[in-house]
Enzyme design. Sequence first.
Site, short mmCIF file in Angstrom:
data_model
loop_
_atom_site.label_atom_id
_atom_site.label_comp_id
_atom_site.label_asym_id
_atom_site.label_seq_id
_atom_site.Cartn_x
_atom_site.Cartn_y
_atom_site.Cartn_z
N THR A 121 0.86 -1.18 0.00
CA THR A 121 0.00 0.00 0.00
C THR A 121 0.90 1.23 0.00
O THR A 121 1.64 1.46 0.96
CB THR A 121 -0.91 -0.01 1.25
OG1 THR A 121 -1.68 -1.21 1.23
CG2 THR A 121 -1.81 1.20 1.29
N LEU A 156 -6.78 -8.07 0.58
CA LEU A 156 -7.08 -9.22 1.45
C LEU A 156 -7.35 -8.76 2.88
O LEU A 156 -6.85 -7.72 3.32
CB LEU A 156 -5.93 -10.23 1.43
CG LEU A 156 -4.55 -9.85 1.99
CD1 LEU A 156 -4.50 -9.87 3.50
CD2 LEU A 156 -3.51 -10.80 1.43
N LYS A 210 -6.74 2.02 -3.03
CA LYS A 210 -6.45 1.25 -1.82
C LYS A 210 -6.68 2.10 -0.57
O LYS A 210 -7.31 1.67 0.40
CB LYS A 210 -5.01 0.74 -1.88
CG LYS A 210 -4.55 0.03 -0.63
CD LYS A 210 -5.31 -1.24 -0.36
CE LYS A 210 -5.09 -1.71 1.06
NZ LYS A 210 -5.87 -2.88 1.41
N ASN A 214 -9.66 1.58 2.47
CA ASN A 214 -9.41 1.46 3.91
C ASN A 214 -9.95 2.64 4.70
O ASN A 214 -10.46 2.47 5.81
CB ASN A 214 -7.91 1.28 4.17
CG ASN A 214 -7.50 -0.18 4.01
OD1 ASN A 214 -8.35 -1.03 3.77
ND2 ASN A 214 -6.22 -0.46 4.14
N ILE A 256 -20.47 -2.07 10.46
CA ILE A 256 -21.06 -1.01 11.29
C ILE A 256 -21.14 -1.49 12.74
O ILE A 256 -22.08 -1.17 13.45
CB ILE A 256 -22.42 -0.52 10.75
CG1 ILE A 256 -23.40 -1.69 10.57
CG2 ILE A 256 -22.25 0.26 9.45
CD1 ILE A 256 -24.85 -1.22 10.35
N TYR A 257 -20.14 -2.26 13.14
CA TYR A 257 -20.12 -2.73 14.53
C TYR A 257 -19.37 -1.73 15.41
O TYR A 257 -18.21 -1.42 15.12
CB TYR A 257 -19.46 -4.10 14.64
CG TYR A 257 -20.30 -5.20 14.05
CD1 TYR A 257 -21.28 -5.83 14.83
CD2 TYR A 257 -20.15 -5.60 12.73
CE1 TYR A 257 -22.08 -6.82 14.29
CE2 TYR A 257 -20.95 -6.59 12.19
CZ TYR A 257 -21.90 -7.19 12.97
OH TYR A 257 -22.70 -8.18 12.44
N CYS A 266 -3.19 -2.01 8.99
CA CYS A 266 -3.60 -1.22 7.82
C CYS A 266 -4.39 0.05 8.14
O CYS A 266 -3.94 1.15 7.80
CB CYS A 266 -4.38 -2.10 6.87
SG CYS A 266 -3.35 -3.39 6.15
N1 LIG Z 1 -1.51 -7.16 6.30
C1 LIG Z 1 -2.59 -6.89 5.59
O1 LIG Z 1 -3.71 -7.28 5.93
C2 LIG Z 1 -2.49 -6.08 4.33
C3 LIG Z 1 -3.58 -6.05 3.44
C4 LIG Z 1 -3.45 -5.32 2.27
C5 LIG Z 1 -2.31 -4.60 2.00
N2 LIG Z 1 -1.28 -4.61 2.90
C6 LIG Z 1 -0.06 -3.85 2.57
O2 LIG Z 1 0.91 -4.76 2.04
C7 LIG Z 1 2.22 -4.38 2.45
C8 LIG Z 1 2.87 -5.53 3.20
O3 LIG Z 1 2.14 -5.75 4.40
P1 LIG Z 1 2.36 -7.05 5.32
O4 LIG Z 1 1.34 -6.98 6.39
O5 LIG Z 1 2.45 -8.24 4.44
O6 LIG Z 1 3.83 -6.70 5.89
P2 LIG Z 1 4.75 -7.62 6.82
O7 LIG Z 1 5.44 -6.67 7.72
O8 LIG Z 1 3.96 -8.76 7.36
O9 LIG Z 1 5.82 -8.22 5.78
C9 LIG Z 1 6.75 -7.48 5.08
C10 LIG Z 1 7.94 -8.37 4.76
O10 LIG Z 1 8.83 -7.67 3.89
C11 LIG Z 1 10.15 -8.04 4.22
N3 LIG Z 1 11.11 -7.10 3.64
C12 LIG Z 1 11.45 -5.85 4.03
N4 LIG Z 1 12.37 -5.32 3.22
C13 LIG Z 1 12.65 -6.26 2.27
C14 LIG Z 1 13.51 -6.32 1.16
N5 LIG Z 1 14.29 -5.29 0.83
N6 LIG Z 1 13.52 -7.44 0.39
C15 LIG Z 1 12.73 -8.49 0.71
N7 LIG Z 1 11.90 -8.49 1.77
C16 LIG Z 1 11.85 -7.40 2.53
C17 LIG Z 1 10.12 -8.08 5.74
O11 LIG Z 1 11.22 -8.79 6.26
C18 LIG Z 1 8.77 -8.77 5.98
O12 LIG Z 1 8.92 -10.17 6.03
C19 LIG Z 1 2.05 -3.11 3.25
O13 LIG Z 1 2.20 -2.00 2.42
C20 LIG Z 1 0.62 -3.21 3.74
O14 LIG Z 1 0.06 -1.94 4.00
C21 LIG Z 1 -1.34 -5.36 4.05
#
Ligand SMILES: NC(=O)c1ccc[n+]([C@@H]2O[C@H](COP(=O)([O-])OP(=O)(O)OC[C@H]3O[C@@H](n4cnc5c(N)ncnc54)[C@H](O)[C@@H]3O)[C@@H](O)[C@H]2O)c1
Length: 447
Positions: A121, A156, A210, A214, A256-257, A266
């Site tokens: 994001t 997701l 996105k 949210n 709406i909870y 997020c």
């Molecule tokens: N968690 C959610 O529900 C969700 C849903 C939609 C979108 N997002 C977005 O997706 C993105 C990732 O979120 P997440 O929750 O999966 O993050 P996370 O923190 O669970 O995972 C991120 C991973 O990236 C790795 N990383 C960092 N730098 C790196 C590099 N240079 N090379 C390779 N790996 C590297 C970290 O070690 C970590 O394992 C964010 O921007 C988040 O906002 C998250």
Amino acid sequence: MKVTVFGIGYVGLVQAAVLAEVGHDVMCVDIDETKVANLKKGIIPIFEPGLTPLVKENYEAGRLIFTTDAKQGVAHGEIQFIAVGTPPDEDGSADLKYVTAVARTIAEHMTSYKVIIDKSTVPVGTADKVHEVVSETLKKRQSELSFDVVSNPEFLKEGAAVSDCMKPERIVIGTDNEQVLDLIRELYSPFNRNHDRMVIMDIRSAELTKYAANCMLATKISFMNEMSNLAEMLGADIEKVRQGIGSDSRIGYHFIYPGCGYGGSCFPKDVQALIRTAEHIGYQPELLQAVEAVNARQKHKLFSFVQRHFNGDLKGRTFALWGLAFKPNTDDMRESSSRVLMEALWQAGAKVQAFDPEAMEEAQRIYGNRDDLLLMGTKEATLHNADALIICTEWQNFRAPDFDLIKATLKHPVVFDGRNLYEPERMNQRGFTYYGIGRGASVNPVI
Ligand SMILES: NC(=O)c1ccc[n+]([C@@H]2O[C@H](COP(=O)([O-])OP(=O)(O)OC[C@H]3O[C@@H](n4cnc5c(N)ncnc54)[C@H](O)[C@@H]3O)[C@@H](O)[C@H]2O)c1
């Protein structure tokens, strides 16, 4: 198709596993050596329903590979996903250092054309930034290799991530390049069979979509929490109000909870990041600022109930806490309401005996060993010697507990329910003092 995913977190790992499941060859790259070593041993770093067998089966079938070797990762896929974290910077704006680091890595190692898909994001304009970083790095290498940057935000839901990726409601693609679009259509075609789920747009619109999604969801929650505070003071019951408005098809029942505030990785950071983006360009995002402020206040709601009930005398008291994760079916405690509550209780000199079906290890990792936090093996074990019970997460398993046992075990029959799991009247009949969110019909109204 050969696909590389940078970042093996909630998004990267689930997306990679799902792409492998439909037959693509997926290589996952992460800088976290322990995570990669564990995945190779079949140890999955997060709890997500259905994820473990999916990862194990595809790893064993050789369609899902884990590595810390970025060069190998860049060589593997024509498609390179960026799925690394975008945590809040000091001022709340999205910190893009992980995203740009991956962009640089791809540019340093690529030896052929790549499609770089941004799944993290990221604020509007990031694709341009990624483009710039890759171009500059290639220039330093005196390379004339070509590449494209696409925005493909992820929608997701933690707790349902596998099914959301298997059956996405929509696949948003931001690109102005028809050839790239064909490639992405092919990549996602196994998920796009029943009807067309692809929503194609320009890159900036995809990036904003996105945040808009949210922020809309966060707005719904803060709106209901605002209503719940009014209901409480006016002697109305927000649960009745919720059903009353949810039955309007223009409003609907989803999201709406009322409760003790939204958390997770997020909503809080994305609302903040969009506020910073707006301020940056000279626009005052008053609605978003209010959404954030209402949520921050709501996260203190349970603590203020507890303080009021015990007349501010919390020193030396012990509280049973059910639910540490920011929502059910996840072990994620990022920005969880339980953390705000526990930290306030500790500050006031109280102890917490907590249970969560999945987030115990995460709580241990965050807080380590401390005298004022006991992580208990069952929800019932938290009740011993506790002054009252507080509920922060609406796990299924908390919905119909043994109330007689709760009453017999607690020192005082008091329940602070941050997720409105129980009916106030029934709780009073059972002999409890019960605090819900916005259940003003069961207490004396202010007016
Ligand atoms: N968690 C959610 O529900 C969700 C849903 C939609 C979108 N997002 C977005 O997706 C993105 C990732 O979120 P997440 O929750 O999966 O993050 P996370 O923190 O669970 O995972 C991120 C991973 O990236 C790795 N990383 C960092 N730098 C790196 C590099 N240079 N090379 C390779 N790996 C590297 C970290 O070690 C970590 O394992 C964010 O921007 C988040 O906002 C998250």
